[in-house]
Design a protein around this motif. Structure first.
Motif, PDB file in Angstrom:
ATOM      1  N   VAL A 102       0.864  -1.191   0.000  1.00 20.05           N
ATOM      2  CA  VAL A 102       0.000   0.000   0.000  1.00 20.05           C
ATOM      3  C   VAL A 102       0.896   1.236   0.000  1.00 20.05           C
ATOM      4  N   CYS A 105      -2.891   5.602   1.386  1.00 17.32           N
ATOM      5  CA  CYS A 105      -4.156   5.214   1.991  1.00 17.32           C
ATOM      6  C   CYS A 105      -4.910   6.496   2.327  1.00 17.32           C
ATOM      7  N   LEU A 116      -7.143   3.257  -1.767  1.00 16.80           N
ATOM      8  CA  LEU A 116      -5.753   2.837  -1.618  1.00 16.80           C
ATOM      9  C   LEU A 116      -5.070   2.901  -2.976  1.00 16.80           C
TER      10      LEU A 116
END
Length: 161
Positions: A102, A105, A116
């Protein structure tokens, strides 16, 4: 940050120049903002200490890196939770930001609860990410992924006008 922290024109110019090229020498930076090198260094340290400069990183050129290690798979993923209590939102966010795949976010509203930006090696790695973050969480109601085919623009700069 101290509520009494004031930014003057020199501080704003320093922040703007550092956003463009944080690798320039203190002497070059000082010359560009018309202060002495010791004053410049002191101001930059103060901006760091105040938390205005989060960190300094190298931005890689994706096409050149891809030629050496492969493109990977970048996706923008919308996540909607079944229940949006603060503790449930915080719990999902904490799990998402801890995952190395990730890159960004965002908690958003209205619409999905999170957006994301992910980067994985390939589709099997994305599926593993989906299993870790989405499928195994009973509170995740909906996942909608958009796979990047081309990046037209990326600019992490904060406007300081």
């Amino acid at each position: 940050m101290n509520e009494f922290f004031d930014l003057d024109a020199t501080d704003l110019l320093l922040l703007d120049l550092l956003q463009n090229d944080a690798a320039q020498s203190n002497q070059a930076l000082a010359a560009r903002v018309h202060v002495s090198p010791p004053t410049c260094l002191r101001r930059v340290k103060r901006l760091h200490a105040a938390g205005l400069i989060e960190r300094q990183v190298a931005l890689l050129q994706p096409e050149r890196v891809a030629a050496l290690v492969g493109h990977g798979l970048q996706a923008i993923v919308e996540i909607t939770l079944e229940r949006q209590g603060v503790e449930l939102l915080d719990a999902f966010e904490a799990r998402a930001v801890q995952d190395a795949a990730v890159q960004q976010c965002w908690r958003v509203s209205p619409g999905p609860d999170f957006v994301l930006v992910t980067h994985t090696r390939d589709m099997p790695a994305y599926l593993a990410l989906a299993q870790r973050l989405f499928t195994s969480d009973a509170n995740v109601r909906n996942v909608r992924a958009f796979f990047s085919t081309r990046r037209a623009k990326f600019d992490p700069r904060v406007p300081l006008a």
